[in-house]
Design an enzyme around this catalytic site. Sequence first.
Site, mmCIF file in Angstrom:
data_model
loop_
_atom_site.group_PDB
_atom_site.id
_atom_site.type_symbol
_atom_site.label_atom_id
_atom_site.label_comp_id
_atom_site.label_asym_id
_atom_site.label_seq_id
_atom_site.Cartn_x
_atom_site.Cartn_y
_atom_site.Cartn_z
ATOM 1 N N GLN A 129 -28.459 -21.317 4.722
ATOM 2 C CA GLN A 129 -27.583 -20.164 4.457
ATOM 3 C C GLN A 129 -27.928 -19.728 3.033
ATOM 4 O OE1 GLN A 129 -25.515 -18.016 5.963
ATOM 5 N NE2 GLN A 129 -25.201 -17.024 3.980
ATOM 6 N N GLN A 131 -27.617 -16.421 1.587
ATOM 7 C CA GLN A 131 -26.762 -15.466 0.890
ATOM 8 C C GLN A 131 -25.611 -16.242 0.234
ATOM 9 O OE1 GLN A 131 -24.636 -12.500 3.257
ATOM 10 N NE2 GLN A 131 -25.232 -10.903 1.858
ATOM 11 N N GLY A 278 -18.821 -16.554 9.731
ATOM 12 C CA GLY A 278 -18.687 -16.109 11.117
ATOM 13 C C GLY A 278 -20.064 -15.783 11.667
ATOM 14 N N GLY A 279 -20.793 -14.992 10.880
ATOM 15 C CA GLY A 279 -22.161 -14.654 11.255
ATOM 16 C C GLY A 279 -22.945 -14.372 9.995
ATOM 17 N N GLU A 281 -26.429 -12.077 9.006
ATOM 18 C CA GLU A 281 -27.273 -11.050 9.600
ATOM 19 C C GLU A 281 -28.768 -11.266 9.375
ATOM 20 O OE1 GLU A 281 -25.994 -9.494 5.455
ATOM 21 O OE2 GLU A 281 -25.095 -10.678 7.041
ATOM 22 N N ASN A 282 -29.238 -12.515 9.481
ATOM 23 C CA ASN A 282 -30.669 -12.736 9.264
ATOM 24 C C ASN A 282 -31.473 -11.864 10.236
ATOM 25 O OD1 ASN A 282 -30.156 -14.744 7.261
ATOM 26 N ND2 ASN A 282 -29.614 -16.144 8.908
ATOM 27 N N GLU A 306 -22.896 -8.012 12.762
ATOM 28 C CA GLU A 306 -24.220 -8.471 12.311
ATOM 29 C C GLU A 306 -25.315 -7.488 12.763
ATOM 30 O OE1 GLU A 306 -23.671 -10.509 10.137
ATOM 31 O OE2 GLU A 306 -21.778 -11.344 10.836
ATOM 32 N N HIS A 309 -25.629 -4.594 10.459
ATOM 33 C CA HIS A 309 -26.377 -4.953 9.248
ATOM 34 C C HIS A 309 -27.882 -4.681 9.394
ATOM 35 C CE1 HIS A 309 -23.817 -6.636 6.204
ATOM 36 N NE2 HIS A 309 -23.248 -7.510 7.013
ATOM 37 N N GLU A 328 -21.453 -4.337 2.967
ATOM 38 C CA GLU A 328 -20.370 -4.741 3.876
ATOM 39 C C GLU A 328 -19.421 -3.619 4.283
ATOM 40 O OE1 GLU A 328 -20.572 -7.237 5.523
ATOM 41 O OE2 GLU A 328 -21.872 -8.589 4.399
ATOM 42 N N ASP A 385 -19.920 -16.861 -4.616
ATOM 43 C CA ASP A 385 -19.214 -17.590 -3.552
ATOM 44 C C ASP A 385 -17.730 -17.761 -3.875
ATOM 45 O OD1 ASP A 385 -21.557 -17.866 -2.072
ATOM 46 O OD2 ASP A 385 -22.066 -19.800 -2.967
ATOM 47 N N TYR A 393 -15.628 -5.460 2.189
ATOM 48 C CA TYR A 393 -15.625 -5.079 3.599
ATOM 49 C C TYR A 393 -14.585 -3.988 3.857
ATOM 50 C CZ TYR A 393 -18.023 -9.585 4.495
ATOM 51 O OH TYR A 393 -18.893 -10.625 4.506
ATOM 52 N N ARG A 562 -16.170 -23.286 9.066
ATOM 53 C CA ARG A 562 -16.193 -21.853 8.758
ATOM 54 C C ARG A 562 -15.178 -21.559 7.652
ATOM 55 N NH1 ARG A 562 -15.001 -16.943 13.109
ATOM 56 N NH2 ARG A 562 -15.362 -15.208 11.661
ATOM 57 N N LYS A 564 -13.748 -18.996 6.560
ATOM 58 C CA LYS A 564 -12.629 -18.114 6.903
ATOM 59 C C LYS A 564 -11.391 -18.926 7.301
ATOM 60 C CE LYS A 564 -11.426 -14.214 9.875
ATOM 61 N NZ LYS A 564 -11.851 -13.342 10.981
#
Length: 613
Positions: A129, A131, A278-279, A281-282, A306, A309, A328, A385, A393, A562, A564
Amino acid sequence: MASSIDPHSYTNSFHPFTTHISLSLFFDFSSSIIHSSALLSLSSPFSGDLSLDTRALSITSIIDPDTKTPIPFSLSSEIDPIKGALLTVTLSDQSKFLVSFQTSPNSSALQWLTPPQTFNKTLPFVYTQCQAIHARSIFPCQDTPAARITYSAKINIPRVLSAVMSARHVERRVPTAGEAGAACDDSMWCAEDRIVEDFVMEQPIPPYLFAFAVGEISHREVGPRTRVYAESVPSVLDSAAREFAGTEDMIRQGEKLFGPYDWERFDLLVLPRSFPYGGMENPRMVFLTPTVIKGDATGAQVVAHELAHSWTGNLITNKNNEHFWLNEGFTTYAERRIVEVVQGEDRAALNIGIGWKGLNDEMERFKDNMEFTKLKTNQEGVDPDDVYSQVPYEKGFQFLWRIERQIGRPAFDEFVKKYITTFKFQSIDTETFLDFLKANVPDIEKEINLELWTEGTGIPPDALAPESKLYTKITSLAHEFIHGRMPRDDEVAEWGGQEWELYLEFLPKSVEASQVSALDARYRLAESKDYEVKVAFLQLAISSGCRDYYGEVEKTLKEVGRMKYLRPLYTYLVQGPGKEEEKILAKRVFAETRACYHPIAQGVVEAILSKHL
């Protein structure tokens, strides 16, 4: 004098940018280390000290690939807690150099899962991960979205495993001598039990979109451009394939809104439960948490996000994290447009309503630090972070929705298409966007206070809650709960997860413990398969001091990674007066579970606990 273009990077804007990186990566699961080499190519030859970002990398050597002569380098002994260590490479009219290095077992981008932490519990798994600023913990680079790169990768792994990447897969083959490129010696690289997977990414991407996963991975076909990949567990693959069956429809809607899909494939990878987002967007291969598989296709909304994105974020990228709303806000707007077409206006309104509530909650979270309620933020000395939130968003969405209301949807759609055509494969900032807006929508600054929207704190007065009968009905039912009125069975008969999530979000934060128990006795929310519902209910239980549910809180914190869900549950346990029992619970659960979380999630929970304990 170094000229910074990114508060989170050592990259100097006077230096040439890296244009291509060629990687050889040897995965050693026994030590959680990748033995690596990276050939970096610059846009032009350079003489002098070139600055690169690294974090927890050990550099063995740097050589000129043509002459094989050593190139002087130094790694700063001071480690910046946010940026990591500065790698200085002293070039003399050179445009290429080969770095030999190893990652560390505590690389902030990587999570190494032992077999017991995987679904099948037989083979290990590792995934990335990157980002916001974690690519530098995998390879040295100018780790800023301003410096876009193409790359190729040779991934050398045990033969029993397979690899996927956010890049085009070329082939799976036997290793050959001499190709390790200083990553390790041939005897290791070419051992009997090893295999190489080759990948290329031919479109220039920001480094945070670099991604791979290695493990026991299989796939199912779900559309002409889409496979869903996951650990080789038939039940996981089947439920994912069902949940995401409508993906091709969504891609077509995205193309109608934004123009052609430029990345060829749109594959999905369902990761283990510890995945922190959650996701992600790679490109070509979106990474997803298994918690989005809910059995009712609403998980597809995360996929819609995603997917969007692929245009806003991946084709046009924020220049640095201070302009994260450009990624976002646009993507959240597009996600809701896709949901509106594919799932209907009521669904889109629920989605907006949940976001509106989230935005209002963030105002409370940042009340002592209103800088982070702005769209354009100052992040000098700030870990991205730590301040990750719904603001970019949802306030970003509100800003674009406000522009749409001003000029009308047909005109706004034309504007968006032109925006994407103009800036694709570029990294831009807020000023660039505003200049483009003013140039293409004459006098918009007279109708909308653009400065207030982008540089002001809080929620502007012309932001809007969604309008739909369903949304209004749910929020008014939630308000009636204060007077002890629980919804009747016939009122909730048609409700899915999103309706319940919205209802719970709008309940008063502390109600009587007996009311919480009564609500659960009737509607079984604590054991919902939908984590959005379960976690919203558990937040209510904690804030009402309803201790009957602390066992379920512990179980939830131990089974998902996660953020969130981790962020609100840990926060609710430890913030506020009293709370002695809750604080002990939070500390114990984190101590027991920390090793199962991704390093980014570990850092976020540590920050919450250190703030309140």
